[in-house]
Design an enzyme around this catalytic site. Sequence first.
Site, PDB file in Angstrom:
ATOM      1  N   SER A 155       0.841  -1.185   0.000  1.00  0.00           N
ATOM      2  CA  SER A 155       0.000   0.000   0.000  1.00  0.00           C
ATOM      3  C   SER A 155       0.884   1.246   0.000  1.00  0.00           C
ATOM      4  O   SER A 155       1.796   1.352  -0.804  1.00  0.00           O
ATOM      5  CB  SER A 155      -0.969  -0.044   1.184  1.00  0.00           C
ATOM      6  OG  SER A 155      -1.940   0.956   1.082  1.00  0.00           O
ATOM      7  N   ARG A 225     -12.335   6.439   8.915  1.00  0.00           N
ATOM      8  CA  ARG A 225     -11.913   5.052   8.764  1.00  0.00           C
ATOM      9  C   ARG A 225     -12.953   4.233   8.001  1.00  0.00           C
ATOM     10  O   ARG A 225     -12.604   3.332   7.245  1.00  0.00           O
ATOM     11  CB  ARG A 225     -11.673   4.436  10.140  1.00  0.00           C
ATOM     12  CG  ARG A 225     -11.105   3.038  10.102  1.00  0.00           C
ATOM     13  CD  ARG A 225      -9.765   3.007   9.376  1.00  0.00           C
ATOM     14  NE  ARG A 225      -9.089   1.727   9.537  1.00  0.00           N
ATOM     15  CZ  ARG A 225      -7.906   1.426   9.011  1.00  0.00           C
ATOM     16  NH1 ARG A 225      -7.270   2.340   8.294  1.00  0.00           N
ATOM     17  NH2 ARG A 225      -7.345   0.253   9.228  1.00  0.00           N
ATOM     18  N   ASP A 328      -8.463  -5.111  -6.625  1.00  0.00           N
ATOM     19  CA  ASP A 328      -8.042  -3.901  -5.921  1.00  0.00           C
ATOM     20  C   ASP A 328      -8.299  -2.686  -6.804  1.00  0.00           C
ATOM     21  O   ASP A 328      -7.642  -2.484  -7.818  1.00  0.00           O
ATOM     22  CB  ASP A 328      -6.552  -4.018  -5.584  1.00  0.00           C
ATOM     23  CG  ASP A 328      -6.021  -2.849  -4.768  1.00  0.00           C
ATOM     24  OD1 ASP A 328      -6.804  -1.918  -4.468  1.00  0.00           O
ATOM     25  OD2 ASP A 328      -4.824  -2.871  -4.436  1.00  0.00           O
ATOM     26  N   HIS A 361      -8.275  -4.253  -1.965  1.00  0.00           N
ATOM     27  CA  HIS A 361      -6.951  -3.784  -1.535  1.00  0.00           C
ATOM     28  C   HIS A 361      -6.432  -4.580  -0.344  1.00  0.00           C
ATOM     29  O   HIS A 361      -5.222  -4.758  -0.194  1.00  0.00           O
ATOM     30  CB  HIS A 361      -7.032  -2.297  -1.194  1.00  0.00           C
ATOM     31  CG  HIS A 361      -5.709  -1.686  -0.855  1.00  0.00           C
ATOM     32  ND1 HIS A 361      -4.648  -1.695  -1.733  1.00  0.00           N
ATOM     33  CD2 HIS A 361      -5.271  -1.060   0.268  1.00  0.00           C
ATOM     34  CE1 HIS A 361      -3.614  -1.086  -1.174  1.00  0.00           C
ATOM     35  NE2 HIS A 361      -3.960  -0.703   0.038  1.00  0.00           N
ATOM     36  N   ASP A 362      -7.322  -5.057   0.486  1.00  0.00           N
ATOM     37  CA  ASP A 362      -6.916  -5.812   1.673  1.00  0.00           C
ATOM     38  C   ASP A 362      -6.287  -7.160   1.336  1.00  0.00           C
ATOM     39  O   ASP A 362      -5.780  -7.845   2.234  1.00  0.00           O
ATOM     40  CB  ASP A 362      -8.126  -6.057   2.585  1.00  0.00           C
ATOM     41  CG  ASP A 362      -8.343  -4.921   3.569  1.00  0.00           C
ATOM     42  OD1 ASP A 362      -7.451  -4.069   3.690  1.00  0.00           O
ATOM     43  OD2 ASP A 362      -9.412  -4.893   4.200  1.00  0.00           O
TER      44      ASP A 362
END
EC number: 2.3.1.31
Length: 414
Positions: A155, A225, A328, A361-362
């Site tokens: 990232s 968040r 992603d 993305h995780d």
Amino acid sequence: MSRGRTSPGRQSESATADLGEFRFESGESIPNLQIAYATYGEFTGDNAVLVCHGLTGSQHVAGYGNGSGVAGQARAWWSDIVGPGKAIDTNEYYVVCANVPGSCYGSSGPASDSPDGDPWGTDFPPVTIGDWTRAQRRLCDHLGIGRLHAVVGGSVGGMNALDWAVRYPDDVARIVVVASAARLDPQCLGLDAIARRAITTDPNWNGGDYYGEDARPDAGLGLARQIGHVMYLSKESMDHKFGRRAAGRGGRGDSYPADPAAMFFPYREVESYLDYQGEKFAQRFDANSYLYLTRAMDDYDLSEGYESDSAALAAFEGEALLLSFTGDWHFTTEQAESLASACRRVEVPVSHHVVESDHGHDAFLVEPEKVGPPVSDFLVDGPSGRAVTDTASDNHVADDETDFAPVHSSLFSR
């Protein structure tokens, strides 16, 4: 002077280095830069691997640390990748991970004490990814590390790794850039801007001067968040995880202003998940640090000061591995391939490894079985390793610049 300094020949869970006066790229300086770091393995002179953490990660890449308020995803955040016998094998490599300036896990940042004894707050100098790299270089000097075997980052940590190749091209032999890119696209810039405004419009933010107060901008930080979590997940993963399922009626009246009309409608599982993640995050992270770190990420542009991405990488004589994930949309496979093409144009040996994944993305955190093999082979063999062989990476430009490295499905099991 340093506190908790450890000889490079010994293993240490965590320590803090006092690196003295530090001038940031903004031109502002602080008298004593504190960098919290963790080390793993034994240093043999040429086996150091620097791991760069993600946006809200900590120095505890494979350990739980001894305090600093580290919890949740910041604790042992890549323990499936870093450790004895793992992809980044601490039996072979001396692994260093440092909490970046501006964060809140022991390094100097808005929440740390200024010379007058009060928290810096927004008087802390603006921070860039270049500042992170320069602080890490100084930490390596402190530890007696010269040239790094590799810099690995996921990232925004991948941007940090790229900056090493540009800023210190002779100091690192290999870089591994996972789920990252040369810069953020406008959609992500816009979402980050909304997230920051969620914090700065929280009445409890108080211009960043909320330390020692009874109320902190937890609601704003939680909303920021939540935006981040939506960015990190793919449509497929959200549909699979939540669908449109209801978790009850109403909403979280204890967290947000009551909305009487909401009682008529379902409170969905996706809302419940986001509320929980936002509240949990606000308990472990600092709102000002979130502002500082997202701005650093948004500001980064590999080509800044150069004519192109290729020109920025021209002095780097090492090798590169890029990993991207099909699901992603935060850092896309297309962005990674563009970066790979930039490497090829200046004959930087590179492999772009595309991983089929619907985790978004995780994926680089939650699918270690897909990340570990190519990283492990690259650290040993470079781009010619069997797990990362790429027909377009042997120092030539593919006829079709959009071709990606094959996914080695035989290596990866779900």
